[in-house]
Design an enzyme around this catalytic site. Sequence first.
Site, PDB file in Angstrom:
ATOM      1  N   ASP A  12       0.809  -1.225   0.000  1.00 21.74           N
ATOM      2  CA  ASP A  12       0.000   0.000   0.000  1.00 21.74           C
ATOM      3  C   ASP A  12       0.840   1.271   0.000  1.00 21.74           C
ATOM      4  O   ASP A  12       0.415   2.309   0.508  1.00 21.74           O
ATOM      5  CB  ASP A  12      -0.965   0.014   1.206  1.00 21.74           C
ATOM      6  N   LYS A  15       1.822   2.168  -5.135  1.00 27.55           N
ATOM      7  CA  LYS A  15       2.356   1.623  -6.400  1.00 27.55           C
ATOM      8  C   LYS A  15       1.428   1.916  -7.579  1.00 27.55           C
ATOM      9  O   LYS A  15       1.879   2.229  -8.671  1.00 27.55           O
ATOM     10  CB  LYS A  15       2.554   0.094  -6.262  1.00 27.55           C
ATOM     11  N   LYS A  17      -0.710   4.423  -8.050  1.00 32.71           N
ATOM     12  CA  LYS A  17      -0.614   5.814  -8.494  1.00 32.71           C
ATOM     13  C   LYS A  17       0.644   6.020  -9.333  1.00 32.71           C
ATOM     14  O   LYS A  17       0.599   6.645 -10.396  1.00 32.71           O
ATOM     15  CB  LYS A  17      -0.587   6.771  -7.285  1.00 32.71           C
ATOM     16  N   GLY A  39      -4.494  -4.216  -3.897  1.00 31.16           N
ATOM     17  CA  GLY A  39      -5.489  -3.176  -4.175  1.00 31.16           C
ATOM     18  C   GLY A  39      -4.708  -1.928  -4.530  1.00 31.16           C
ATOM     19  O   GLY A  39      -4.121  -1.293  -3.657  1.00 31.16           O
ATOM     20  N   HIS A  40      -4.637  -1.612  -5.819  1.00 32.02           N
ATOM     21  CA  HIS A  40      -3.833  -0.476  -6.281  1.00 32.02           C
ATOM     22  C   HIS A  40      -4.768   0.654  -6.700  1.00 32.02           C
ATOM     23  O   HIS A  40      -5.544   0.512  -7.644  1.00 32.02           O
ATOM     24  CB  HIS A  40      -2.931  -0.907  -7.453  1.00 32.02           C
ATOM     25  N   THR A 128      -5.888 -11.621   3.287  1.00 32.31           N
ATOM     26  CA  THR A 128      -7.022 -10.952   2.635  1.00 32.31           C
ATOM     27  C   THR A 128      -8.120 -11.964   2.285  1.00 32.31           C
ATOM     28  O   THR A 128      -9.177 -11.579   1.783  1.00 32.31           O
ATOM     29  CB  THR A 128      -6.568 -10.257   1.334  1.00 32.31           C
ATOM     30  N   GLN A 222       1.988  -6.051  -3.286  1.00 34.66           N
ATOM     31  CA  GLN A 222       2.396  -6.192  -1.887  1.00 34.66           C
ATOM     32  C   GLN A 222       3.664  -5.359  -1.637  1.00 34.66           C
ATOM     33  O   GLN A 222       3.871  -4.381  -2.320  1.00 34.66           O
ATOM     34  CB  GLN A 222       2.616  -7.658  -1.495  1.00 34.66           C
ATOM     35  N   THR A 298      -8.514  -3.061  -0.617  1.00 34.29           N
ATOM     36  CA  THR A 298      -9.160  -4.315  -1.013  1.00 34.29           C
ATOM     37  C   THR A 298     -10.186  -4.762   0.018  1.00 34.29           C
ATOM     38  O   THR A 298     -11.273  -5.192  -0.314  1.00 34.29           O
ATOM     39  CB  THR A 298      -8.089  -5.427  -1.147  1.00 34.29           C
ATOM     40  N   LYS A 302      -8.702  -1.542   8.794  1.00 40.43           N
ATOM     41  CA  LYS A 302      -7.850  -0.471   9.321  1.00 40.43           C
ATOM     42  C   LYS A 302      -6.400  -0.848   9.082  1.00 40.43           C
ATOM     43  O   LYS A 302      -6.004  -1.970   9.395  1.00 40.43           O
ATOM     44  CB  LYS A 302      -8.012  -0.391  10.839  1.00 40.43           C
ATOM     45  N   GLY A 412       0.021  13.851  -2.755  1.00 45.60           N
ATOM     46  CA  GLY A 412      -1.429  13.754  -2.913  1.00 45.60           C
ATOM     47  C   GLY A 412      -1.739  12.607  -3.860  1.00 45.60           C
ATOM     48  O   GLY A 412      -0.861  12.163  -4.598  1.00 45.60           O
TER      49      GLY A 412
HETATM   50  P1  GDP Z   1      -0.750   0.428  -3.531  1.00 48.29           P
HETATM   51  O1  GDP Z   1      -1.366  -0.861  -3.094  1.00 48.29           O
HETATM   52  O2  GDP Z   1       0.716   0.477  -3.288  1.00 48.29           O
HETATM   53  O3  GDP Z   1      -1.106   0.799  -4.948  1.00 48.29           O
HETATM   54  O4  GDP Z   1      -1.385   1.550  -2.599  1.00 48.29           O
HETATM   55  P2  GDP Z   1      -2.946   1.687  -2.178  1.00 48.29           P
HETATM   56  O5  GDP Z   1      -3.702   2.158  -3.359  1.00 48.29           O
HETATM   57  O6  GDP Z   1      -3.404   0.452  -1.509  1.00 48.29           O
HETATM   58  O7  GDP Z   1      -2.846   2.779  -1.050  1.00 48.29           O
HETATM   59  C1  GDP Z   1      -2.322   4.030  -1.277  1.00 48.29           C
HETATM   60  C2  GDP Z   1      -3.395   5.078  -0.943  1.00 48.29           C
HETATM   61  O8  GDP Z   1      -2.802   6.356  -0.835  1.00 48.29           O
HETATM   62  C3  GDP Z   1      -4.458   5.223  -2.033  1.00 48.29           C
HETATM   63  O9  GDP Z   1      -5.665   5.555  -1.420  1.00 48.29           O
HETATM   64  C4  GDP Z   1      -3.936   6.378  -2.874  1.00 48.29           C
HETATM   65  O10 GDP Z   1      -4.962   7.067  -3.562  1.00 48.29           O
HETATM   66  C5  GDP Z   1      -3.322   7.243  -1.815  1.00 48.29           C
HETATM   67  N1  GDP Z   1      -2.143   8.041  -2.215  1.00 48.29           N
HETATM   68  C6  GDP Z   1      -1.161   7.728  -3.097  1.00 48.29           C
HETATM   69  N2  GDP Z   1      -0.211   8.671  -3.079  1.00 48.29           N
HETATM   70  C7  GDP Z   1      -0.594   9.590  -2.178  1.00 48.29           C
HETATM   71  C8  GDP Z   1      -0.010  10.799  -1.682  1.00 48.29           C
HETATM   72  O11 GDP Z   1       1.088  11.216  -2.053  1.00 48.29           O
HETATM   73  N3  GDP Z   1      -0.707  11.477  -0.711  1.00 48.29           N
HETATM   74  C9  GDP Z   1      -1.905  11.054  -0.244  1.00 48.29           C
HETATM   75  N4  GDP Z   1      -2.512  11.769   0.697  1.00 48.29           N
HETATM   76  N5  GDP Z   1      -2.486   9.926  -0.682  1.00 48.29           N
HETATM   77  C10 GDP Z   1      -1.825   9.204  -1.620  1.00 48.29           C
HETATM   78  P1  IMO Z   2      -0.880  -4.135  -2.320  1.00 44.96           P
HETATM   79  O1  IMO Z   2      -0.412  -4.651  -3.651  1.00 44.96           O
HETATM   80  C1  IMO Z   2      -0.970  -4.617   1.995  1.00 44.96           C
HETATM   81  C2  IMO Z   2      -1.035  -8.707   3.544  1.00 44.96           C
HETATM   82  C3  IMO Z   2      -2.301  -9.167   4.219  1.00 44.96           C
HETATM   83  C4  IMO Z   2      -1.728 -10.177   5.200  1.00 44.96           C
HETATM   84  C5  IMO Z   2      -0.595 -10.810   4.395  1.00 44.96           C
HETATM   85  C6  IMO Z   2      -0.976 -12.109   3.717  1.00 44.96           C
HETATM   86  O2  IMO Z   2      -2.169  -3.407  -2.353  1.00 44.96           O
HETATM   87  O3  IMO Z   2       0.211  -3.364  -1.659  1.00 44.96           O
HETATM   88  P2  IMO Z   2      -2.519 -12.788   1.679  1.00 44.96           P
HETATM   89  O4  IMO Z   2      -3.890 -12.348   1.278  1.00 44.96           O
HETATM   90  O5  IMO Z   2      -1.478 -12.491   0.667  1.00 44.96           O
HETATM   91  O6  IMO Z   2      -2.494 -14.210   2.133  1.00 44.96           O
HETATM   92  O7  IMO Z   2      -2.165 -11.931   2.991  1.00 44.96           O
HETATM   93  O8  IMO Z   2      -0.220  -9.862   3.424  1.00 44.96           O
HETATM   94  N1  IMO Z   2      -1.232  -8.182   2.171  1.00 44.96           N
HETATM   95  C7  IMO Z   2      -1.172  -6.886   1.853  1.00 44.96           C
HETATM   96  N2  IMO Z   2      -0.997  -5.799   2.625  1.00 44.96           N
HETATM   97  N3  IMO Z   2      -1.050  -4.475   0.665  1.00 44.96           N
HETATM   98  C8  IMO Z   2      -1.203  -5.550  -0.137  1.00 44.96           C
HETATM   99  O9  IMO Z   2      -1.164  -5.465  -1.484  1.00 44.96           O
HETATM  100  C9  IMO Z   2      -1.311  -6.829   0.463  1.00 44.96           C
HETATM  101  N4  IMO Z   2      -1.478  -8.084  -0.017  1.00 44.96           N
HETATM  102  C10 IMO Z   2      -1.423  -8.900   1.046  1.00 44.96           C
HETATM  103  O10 IMO Z   2      -2.958  -8.105   4.865  1.00 44.96           O
HETATM  104  O11 IMO Z   2      -1.151  -9.505   6.295  1.00 44.96           O
HETATM  105 MG    MG Z   3      -2.874  -1.563  -1.841  1.00 48.71          MG
END
Ligand code: GDP
Ligand code: IMO
Ligand code: MG
Length: 422
Positions: A12, A15, A17, A39-40, A128, A222, A298, A302, A412
Amino acid sequence: MIDVILGLQWGDEGKGKIADYLTPKYDLVARFQGGPNAGHSLEFEGKKFVLNTIPSGIFRQTTKNLIGNGVVIDPIRLMEEIDRIKEECPAFRERLLVSKKAHLILPTHRILDAASEAEKGDAKIGSTLRGIGPTYRDKIGRSGLRVGDILESDFRARYEAVRDAHLKQIQFFGFTDFDLGADEIKFFQAIEFIQSLTLVNSEYTIDEYIRGGQKILAEGAQGSLLDVEFGTYPYVTSSNTLSGGVCSGLGTAPKHIRKVYGIFKAYCTRVGSGPFPTELDDETGEYLRIKGHEFGATTGRKRRTGWLDLVALKYTCMLNGVDELIMMKGDVLNGMAELKVATAYRIKGEITQEFPSNLCSTEVEPLYETLPGWGENVNLNDGFEAMDQTFKDYVAFIENYLGTKIAVISMGPGRDETLVRS
Ligand code: GDP
Ligand code: IMO
Ligand code: MG
């Protein structure tokens, strides 16, 4: 040549963005591991999307996207995901390629995931529950089904054999909380849909792009601390999330990898169970969660929050051979009076900068440097040099510790809230 972007923390990092932002420079964006546990999030033109299995290049109309052999695909979820994006991506059938060697997540893999977590009780991974672990287990155990198998006439019989083996395992767990019938109907509808997609021998696709001098962006899912080898085992995912995973996850040689971009948040989060040395289980942690909207893209869970951990970050820069860093969510720290950054660990009275081999059984006290915070209104509008000196000092502190340049800063979620320094 292939560039890689991947997360350096527990996922999270942002990636989605950044992959979307960088896509115009590339001809192909490819996912090489993971599955719908990812969840990207992407935001542009007032719209928001969350991608699970589809690469984040899908919204830029001139770039192709590949779901590589190292990915595990849930046909039901992929069909739903395409349904969510298809208006925005009318030509998705030409622009989305799927490897015939990618493994399939079956409905019983998801049930096994739930059964195994229930069995673990308090020691659960916090998965997940998308069936990731059981699907990779079958892959390594040589009993999985792959995308290419759906084109064979005996697919249903092979499916039933694997399903029946799974049902025995589920029975062994004593797990009964599931409704397989409804899921199976959806699964076979989704299989028919997947048959209509562009299914390829993707190792040849990758080779063609490389020989043609075209550029590929490998998009990690991940984070490095969730890697099955080097992450906080056993609280990890079941794939190789590091840059080394690109070769086996796409079917290419190490010599084709040019640059590795490592993405990190200006602080730290983790979702699910497992060790997190700099975790803030207090008001500051809650403040970061609310201000940073730290809830799973995803699962909606929290996310746990904490200070930036440079010991862990240096470890993952080393493992991945990171060439350039990308710092996300600096804006979330705007207006904080002071910031802490872990620069060493104290373990059994000894101070070390080495990440312990088993963080789960090691009591770690993070040692912090306290740095001054910056104002509420720091933004990128006038370029890096014009930014608040305290913010620039924070960036320089991280760069000095890691010995690596922060080439991109994100303040952002939108595309325009991104600054490329080089
Ligand atoms: P990923 O799994 O690595 O693609 O990241 P996620 O999408 O799960 O979580 C990143 C969250 O931060 C998303 O809600 C994005 O929209 C948000 N985000 C990304 N870059 C920024 C940033 O620079 N500032 C803020 N406030 N939010 C961001
Ligand atoms: P992105 O690509 C954050 C975490 C789960 C759990 C562990 C194992 O959005 O960054 P799994 O479902 O793979 O058996 O879960 O890994 N996890 C993630 N945490 N971002 C993810 O993907 C994740 N994918 C799995 O919360 O702790
Ligand atoms: Mg994510």
